[in-house]
Design a protein around this motif. Structure first.
Motif, mmCIF file in Angstrom:
data_model
loop_
_atom_site.group_PDB
_atom_site.id
_atom_site.type_symbol
_atom_site.label_atom_id
_atom_site.label_comp_id
_atom_site.label_asym_id
_atom_site.label_seq_id
_atom_site.Cartn_x
_atom_site.Cartn_y
_atom_site.Cartn_z
ATOM 1 N N PRO A 126 13.613 4.679 76.898
ATOM 2 C CA PRO A 126 13.529 5.996 77.962
ATOM 3 C C PRO A 126 14.110 5.620 79.251
ATOM 4 C CG PRO A 126 11.348 4.794 77.733
ATOM 5 C CD PRO A 126 12.235 3.969 76.723
ATOM 6 N N ASN A 127 14.246 4.549 79.814
ATOM 7 C CA ASN A 127 14.984 4.230 80.902
ATOM 8 C C ASN A 127 16.613 4.642 80.690
ATOM 9 O OD1 ASN A 127 15.039 3.485 83.744
ATOM 10 N ND2 ASN A 127 16.230 1.762 83.015
ATOM 11 N N TYR A 128 17.185 4.233 79.599
ATOM 12 C CA TYR A 128 18.618 4.332 79.437
ATOM 13 C C TYR A 128 18.839 6.042 79.305
ATOM 14 C CZ TYR A 128 18.755 -0.580 79.138
ATOM 15 O OH TYR A 128 18.649 -1.997 79.435
ATOM 16 N N VAL A 129 17.696 6.674 78.396
ATOM 17 C CA VAL A 129 17.951 7.842 78.355
ATOM 18 C C VAL A 129 18.095 8.756 79.832
ATOM 19 C CG1 VAL A 129 16.609 10.290 77.898
ATOM 20 C CG2 VAL A 129 16.630 8.238 76.182
ATOM 21 N N TRP A 174 8.984 -4.739 84.133
ATOM 22 C CA TRP A 174 10.158 -3.897 84.463
ATOM 23 C C TRP A 174 11.251 -4.813 85.205
ATOM 24 C CZ3 TRP A 174 13.095 -2.456 88.319
ATOM 25 C CH2 TRP A 174 14.430 -1.532 88.145
ATOM 26 N N ASN A 175 12.388 -4.925 84.906
ATOM 27 C CA ASN A 175 13.468 -5.571 85.803
ATOM 28 C C ASN A 175 14.868 -5.086 85.356
ATOM 29 O OD1 ASN A 175 14.646 -7.834 83.967
ATOM 30 N ND2 ASN A 175 12.428 -7.948 83.669
ATOM 31 N N THR A 176 15.738 -5.449 85.888
ATOM 32 C CA THR A 176 17.363 -4.759 85.670
ATOM 33 C C THR A 176 18.023 -6.176 84.862
ATOM 34 O OG1 THR A 176 18.108 -5.944 87.618
ATOM 35 C CG2 THR A 176 17.351 -3.523 87.839
ATOM 36 N N ALA A 191 8.719 5.517 82.808
ATOM 37 C CA ALA A 191 8.937 4.165 81.779
ATOM 38 C C ALA A 191 8.762 3.090 82.837
ATOM 39 C CB ALA A 191 10.755 4.201 81.507
ATOM 40 N N ILE A 192 9.238 2.936 84.169
ATOM 41 C CA ILE A 192 9.173 1.835 85.138
ATOM 42 C C ILE A 192 7.644 1.486 85.084
ATOM 43 C CG2 ILE A 192 9.424 1.120 87.600
ATOM 44 C CD1 ILE A 192 12.110 2.221 87.349
ATOM 45 N N SER A 193 6.900 2.598 85.520
ATOM 46 C CA SER A 193 5.179 2.533 85.728
ATOM 47 C C SER A 193 4.624 2.168 84.242
ATOM 48 C CB SER A 193 4.703 3.757 86.249
ATOM 49 O OG SER A 193 4.666 4.573 85.176
#
Length: 157
Positions: free
Chosen positions: A85-88, A61-63, A53-55
């Motif tokens: 997907p990052n939250y998954v 991407w950031n928080t 997800a990040i790539s």
């Protein structure tokens, strides 16, 4: 947007990591054998999903929740199948990481707390991303991918 919950989220995630170490030590939990190995594999899979997800997001991407006017929604990589997907990956991490060393209480308590945080976070994020995001992701589920026959743009099985 979403600044009210950000500090809580950072503190919560920090407490989670400490709890992952403290529970097995304080309660003298032995390594849970097969469950520990399965949980390790689940935690590694969560990290793989996170980095995919990040790539895919790259420099976006950031928080924080940041909306860049004119930026089109990213619909490649894991975003082709689900909205978050990052939250998954975070959900899987909260389940599997503590279970590697028998942290059952940590897995349950922090998973419930994480669900409450994600409820607030996702609502704020989706609102900030606006109408173009809503349109691009209206047919994609938030967390669990649909079968190929239900996902637009994918061939049926």
């Amino acid at each position: 947007m979403g600044q009210g919950h950000f500090r809580v989220m950072v503190l919560f995630h920090t407490a989670f990591l400490f709890a992952c170490a403290i529970e097995p030590l304080a309660l003298h939990r032995p390594f849970p054998g097969l469950l520990g190995y399965v949980s390790l594999a689940g935690a590694i899979a969560a990290q793989a999903l996170r980095y995919w997800a990040i790539s895919t997001l790259g420099e976006r991407w950031n928080t924080r929740i940041i909306f860049v006017p004119g930026a089109t929604p990213v619909t490649a990589g894991p975003y082709r199948y689900i909205r978050h997907p990052n939250y998954v990956a975070v959900i899987l991490e909260f389940i599997f990481l503590p279970l590697i060393h028998g942290g059952y209480l940590t897995a349950v308590a922090f998973s419930l707390g994480n669900a409450a945080l994600l409820y607030v976070r996702i609502r704020a994020e989706e609102q900030a991303l606006g109408a173009e995001y809503q349109q691009a992701f209206s047919q994609r589920p938030r967390f669990l991918p649909k079968s190929n026959s239900e996902t637009p743009g994918l061939p049926p099985p």
